[in-house]
Design an enzyme around this catalytic site. Sequence first.
Site, PDB file in Angstrom:
ATOM      1  N   ARG A  43       0.782  -1.241   0.025  1.00  0.00           N
ATOM      2  CA  ARG A  43      -0.055   0.041  -0.151  1.00  0.00           C
ATOM      3  C   ARG A  43       0.819   1.068   0.010  1.00  0.00           C
ATOM      4  O   ARG A  43       0.587   2.170  -0.723  1.00  0.00           O
ATOM      5  CB  ARG A  43      -0.937  -0.033   1.034  1.00  0.00           C
ATOM      6  CG  ARG A  43      -1.322   1.352   1.577  1.00  0.00           C
ATOM      7  CD  ARG A  43      -2.725   1.070   2.389  1.00  0.00           C
ATOM      8  NE  ARG A  43      -3.569   0.280   1.926  1.00  0.00           N
ATOM      9  CZ  ARG A  43      -4.319  -0.511   2.419  1.00  0.00           C
ATOM     10  NH1 ARG A  43      -4.461  -0.590   3.839  1.00  0.00           N
ATOM     11  NH2 ARG A  43      -5.143  -1.328   2.133  1.00  0.00           N
ATOM     12  N   TYR A  44       1.882   1.074   0.684  1.00  0.00           N
ATOM     13  CA  TYR A  44       2.878   2.454   0.870  1.00  0.00           C
ATOM     14  C   TYR A  44       4.055   2.275  -0.116  1.00  0.00           C
ATOM     15  O   TYR A  44       4.278   1.018  -0.547  1.00  0.00           O
ATOM     16  CB  TYR A  44       3.423   2.444   2.356  1.00  0.00           C
ATOM     17  CG  TYR A  44       2.166   2.753   3.317  1.00  0.00           C
ATOM     18  CD1 TYR A  44       1.645   4.014   3.610  1.00  0.00           C
ATOM     19  CD2 TYR A  44       1.725   1.783   4.165  1.00  0.00           C
ATOM     20  CE1 TYR A  44       0.662   4.071   4.565  1.00  0.00           C
ATOM     21  CE2 TYR A  44       0.884   1.853   5.260  1.00  0.00           C
ATOM     22  CZ  TYR A  44       0.129   3.104   5.371  1.00  0.00           C
ATOM     23  OH  TYR A  44      -0.570   3.160   6.328  1.00  0.00           O
ATOM     24  N   ARG A  66       7.178  -0.208   1.607  1.00  0.00           N
ATOM     25  CA  ARG A  66       7.113  -1.184   2.426  1.00  0.00           C
ATOM     26  C   ARG A  66       5.892  -2.051   2.247  1.00  0.00           C
ATOM     27  O   ARG A  66       4.911  -1.505   1.611  1.00  0.00           O
ATOM     28  CB  ARG A  66       7.056  -0.786   3.930  1.00  0.00           C
ATOM     29  CG  ARG A  66       5.958   0.457   4.305  1.00  0.00           C
ATOM     30  CD  ARG A  66       6.541   1.205   5.621  1.00  0.00           C
ATOM     31  NE  ARG A  66       5.653   2.229   6.251  1.00  0.00           N
ATOM     32  CZ  ARG A  66       5.208   3.299   5.462  1.00  0.00           C
ATOM     33  NH1 ARG A  66       5.538   3.594   4.292  1.00  0.00           N
ATOM     34  NH2 ARG A  66       4.506   4.047   6.036  1.00  0.00           N
ATOM     35  N   CYS A 106      -3.091 -17.693  14.997  1.00  0.00           N
ATOM     36  CA  CYS A 106      -2.657 -16.986  16.026  1.00  0.00           C
ATOM     37  C   CYS A 106      -2.765 -17.575  17.341  1.00  0.00           C
ATOM     38  O   CYS A 106      -3.726 -18.727  17.427  1.00  0.00           O
ATOM     39  CB  CYS A 106      -3.669 -15.707  16.293  1.00  0.00           C
ATOM     40  SG  CYS A 106      -3.496 -14.468  14.888  1.00  0.00           S
ATOM     41  N   CYS A 126      -8.441 -13.315  19.223  1.00  0.00           N
ATOM     42  CA  CYS A 126      -8.927 -12.033  19.851  1.00  0.00           C
ATOM     43  C   CYS A 126     -10.311 -11.556  19.395  1.00  0.00           C
ATOM     44  O   CYS A 126     -10.639 -11.507  18.032  1.00  0.00           O
ATOM     45  CB  CYS A 126      -7.869 -11.035  19.604  1.00  0.00           C
ATOM     46  SG  CYS A 126      -6.118 -11.275  20.129  1.00  0.00           S
ATOM     47  N   CYS A 166     -10.384  -8.732  16.994  1.00  0.00           N
ATOM     48  CA  CYS A 166      -9.755  -8.688  15.861  1.00  0.00           C
ATOM     49  C   CYS A 166     -10.150  -8.333  14.573  1.00  0.00           C
ATOM     50  O   CYS A 166     -11.454  -8.413  14.192  1.00  0.00           O
ATOM     51  CB  CYS A 166      -9.445 -10.374  15.449  1.00  0.00           C
ATOM     52  SG  CYS A 166      -8.023 -10.609  14.125  1.00  0.00           S
ATOM     53  N   ARG A 182      -8.857  -8.553  11.574  1.00  0.00           N
ATOM     54  CA  ARG A 182      -8.581  -9.536  10.534  1.00  0.00           C
ATOM     55  C   ARG A 182      -9.616 -10.955  10.615  1.00  0.00           C
ATOM     56  O   ARG A 182      -8.930 -11.987  10.282  1.00  0.00           O
ATOM     57  CB  ARG A 182      -7.285  -9.909  10.099  1.00  0.00           C
ATOM     58  CG  ARG A 182      -6.362  -8.825   9.614  1.00  0.00           C
ATOM     59  CD  ARG A 182      -5.042  -8.887   9.083  1.00  0.00           C
ATOM     60  NE  ARG A 182      -4.531  -7.762   8.619  1.00  0.00           N
ATOM     61  CZ  ARG A 182      -3.323  -7.731   9.444  1.00  0.00           C
ATOM     62  NH1 ARG A 182      -2.733  -8.445  10.070  1.00  0.00           N
ATOM     63  NH2 ARG A 182      -2.578  -6.409   9.129  1.00  0.00           N
ATOM     64  N   ASP A 239     -11.252  -0.465  14.113  1.00  0.00           N
ATOM     65  CA  ASP A 239     -11.668  -0.449  12.835  1.00  0.00           C
ATOM     66  C   ASP A 239     -13.220  -0.755  12.595  1.00  0.00           C
ATOM     67  O   ASP A 239     -13.682  -1.197  13.559  1.00  0.00           O
ATOM     68  CB  ASP A 239     -10.825  -1.583  12.027  1.00  0.00           C
ATOM     69  CG  ASP A 239      -9.448  -1.286  12.006  1.00  0.00           C
ATOM     70  OD1 ASP A 239      -9.109   0.086  11.686  1.00  0.00           O
ATOM     71  OD2 ASP A 239      -8.490  -2.193  11.728  1.00  0.00           O
ATOM     72  N   ASP A 286      -6.881   3.667  10.993  1.00  0.00           N
ATOM     73  CA  ASP A 286      -6.599   3.135   9.388  1.00  0.00           C
ATOM     74  C   ASP A 286      -7.613   3.393   8.682  1.00  0.00           C
ATOM     75  O   ASP A 286      -8.865   2.790   9.245  1.00  0.00           O
ATOM     76  CB  ASP A 286      -6.162   1.567   9.830  1.00  0.00           C
ATOM     77  CG  ASP A 286      -5.119   1.165   9.124  1.00  0.00           C
ATOM     78  OD1 ASP A 286      -4.776   1.743   7.934  1.00  0.00           O
ATOM     79  OD2 ASP A 286      -4.435   0.068   9.319  1.00  0.00           O
ATOM     80  N   LYS A 307      -2.833   4.787   7.301  1.00  0.00           N
ATOM     81  CA  LYS A 307      -2.933   5.022   8.591  1.00  0.00           C
ATOM     82  C   LYS A 307      -2.909   6.484   8.481  1.00  0.00           C
ATOM     83  O   LYS A 307      -1.890   7.383   8.226  1.00  0.00           O
ATOM     84  CB  LYS A 307      -2.020   4.549   9.704  1.00  0.00           C
ATOM     85  CG  LYS A 307      -1.953   2.895   9.670  1.00  0.00           C
ATOM     86  CD  LYS A 307      -0.682   2.417  10.589  1.00  0.00           C
ATOM     87  CE  LYS A 307      -0.779   0.940  10.531  1.00  0.00           C
ATOM     88  NZ  LYS A 307      -0.414   0.338   9.212  1.00  0.00           N
TER      89      LYS A 307
HETATM   90  C1  LIG Z   1       0.473  -0.411   9.130  1.00  0.00           C
HETATM   91  C2  LIG Z   1       1.102  -1.238   7.742  1.00  0.00           C
HETATM   92  C3  LIG Z   1       2.117  -0.974   7.357  1.00  0.00           C
HETATM   93  C4  LIG Z   1       3.411  -0.392   8.222  1.00  0.00           C
HETATM   94  O1  LIG Z   1       3.286   0.878   8.518  1.00  0.00           O
HETATM   95  P1  LIG Z   1       4.065   1.457   9.601  1.00  0.00           P
HETATM   96  O2  LIG Z   1       3.092   3.022   9.722  1.00  0.00           O
HETATM   97  O3  LIG Z   1       5.406   1.915   8.678  1.00  0.00           O
HETATM   98  O4  LIG Z   1       4.454   0.858  10.675  1.00  0.00           O
HETATM   99  C5  LIG Z   1       2.721  -1.366   6.217  1.00  0.00           C
HETATM  100  N1  LIG Z   1       1.617  -1.788   5.187  1.00  0.00           N
HETATM  101  C6  LIG Z   1       0.386  -1.752   5.840  1.00  0.00           C
HETATM  102  C7  LIG Z   1      -0.637  -2.344   4.485  1.00  0.00           C
HETATM  103  C8  LIG Z   1       0.040  -1.538   6.817  1.00  0.00           C
HETATM  104  O5  LIG Z   1      -1.237  -1.567   7.292  1.00  0.00           O
HETATM  105  S1  SF4 Z   2      -5.773  -9.281  16.913  1.00  0.00           S
HETATM  106 FE1  SF4 Z   2      -6.420 -10.778  15.300  1.00  0.00          FE
HETATM  107  S2  SF4 Z   2      -4.479 -10.978  14.083  1.00  0.00           S
HETATM  108 FE2  SF4 Z   2      -3.753 -10.029  16.171  1.00  0.00          FE
HETATM  109  S3  SF4 Z   2      -3.418 -11.826  17.360  1.00  0.00           S
HETATM  110 FE3  SF4 Z   2      -5.483 -11.327  17.843  1.00  0.00          FE
HETATM  111  S4  SF4 Z   2      -6.516 -12.735  16.659  1.00  0.00           S
HETATM  112 FE4  SF4 Z   2      -4.335 -12.602  16.025  1.00  0.00          FE
END
Ligand SMILES: *Cc1c(COP(=O)(O)O)cnc(C)c1O
Ligand code: SF4
Length: 394
Positions: free
Chosen positions: A135-136, A139, A148, A152, A155, A157, A317, A354, A361
């Site tokens: 996305r960025y 990175r 996991c 949680c 979560c 995801r 989120d 986010d 973010k």
């Molecule tokens: C959070 C995230 C990162 C890392 O972001 P930083 O602000 O550099 O910690 C990289 N890619 C994605 C898709 C993210 O959600």
């Molecule tokens: S928040 Fe989601 S991805 Fe993170 S440790 Fe918990 S279950 Fe796993």
Amino acid sequence: MDFREIRTIEDLEKIYPKHILEKFPISGRGIFEGTKDEDWYDWKWQLKNRITTLPMLKKAINVTGNEEKAYDACSKKFKMAITPYYSALMDRDDPECPIRKQSVPNVAEMNILKTDMADPLAEERDMPVPGLTHRYPDRVLFYASNDCPMLCRHCTRKRKVANESADAKDKQIEAGLDYIRKTKRVRDVVVSGGDPLCLNNDKIDYILGELRKIEHVEVVRLGTRNPCTLPIRLRDDKLLEILEKHQPIHVNTHYNHPKECTREALLANTRLSLAGCTVGNQTVLLRNVNDNANIMLKLNHLLLLMKVRPYYIFQCDLSEGISHFRTKVSVGLEILEKMRGWTSGLAIPYYVVDSPGGGGKIPLTPNYVVSHDGNKLVLRNYKNVEFTYHEPIN
Ligand SMILES: *Cc1c(COP(=O)(O)O)cnc(C)c1O
Ligand code: SF4
């Protein structure tokens, strides 16, 4: 000091003074009291013995009517799984216990709002190959595992985690590595999931080793909640040898409440630092769990004592089934307002949203600019006292 010399919580006395150690309570074993040490301290035993059924849960806590109903209603959609270690931190009688709220299904999870989304951050959309979000500019987020240690309730995801059909197959890991190899602008790889420390050591060694062979990759990060929900994973010397071998590595973990800062957690984070890793933390702002300044201050102070640097506080989120955890943004801003100036800057994370739809973010901060008129800037400090700053005219 070497991590090989710090293997047990007793060994921590070689490093820290007593009054520091005493801030980290020694956790019990709950319903697993009587388990042999060699089992309890074996992370695979911990995973095998997770609390996943209602009868087991009923042994661990006095389940309320709500929780029983919720188990029947929710655990098909998003399974329950609590590590023995983490389960022992739950309060038997208090359904408001912050550990319990993160672990035990709640009927409110069935309440899906119109604004909720399965993938609010559009992580799937920004996948050049399955299992990697780019996305960025410099990175990527690399999903190395869908498992996991514990699942949680909050979560973000949920759509992926513990979902067998979405399992990160070896093929997927290869495709991700290939993409990183051929994409020169990737400087920073966040290895996440799920939780990459749920992989076996050989797989972790392989992934880190392959990343380290790529010359344009500088930063390697591991996103893992193991130091919080299964700190026993970090008792594994083999794993720490692997982390030591592939330095520099930055670990980012996930603590939400001071109750999670146990002596075992201190051991895990100490060993990570001794193996050469920096450790950062991201917290999710959760209603009735940590949505006040006192709890956040206490948490961040304890994190610093474990040499874990607070990095992000996430606004919760818009994922499906977690609306009962969401707070207003003003709550987060108020917490920050009560931190900046009042405590060590080191203890203050960035508060970020986010952005829904995949914009990345976005940091939010209380407004300290009172007025900005020409080259005259009026600012306020943390005590609301105003100061004037004159900018250069040209
Ligand atoms: C959070 C995230 C990162 C890392 O972001 P930083 O602000 O550099 O910690 C990289 N890619 C994605 C898709 C993210 O959600
Ligand atoms: S928040 Fe989601 S991805 Fe993170 S440790 Fe918990 S279950 Fe796993």
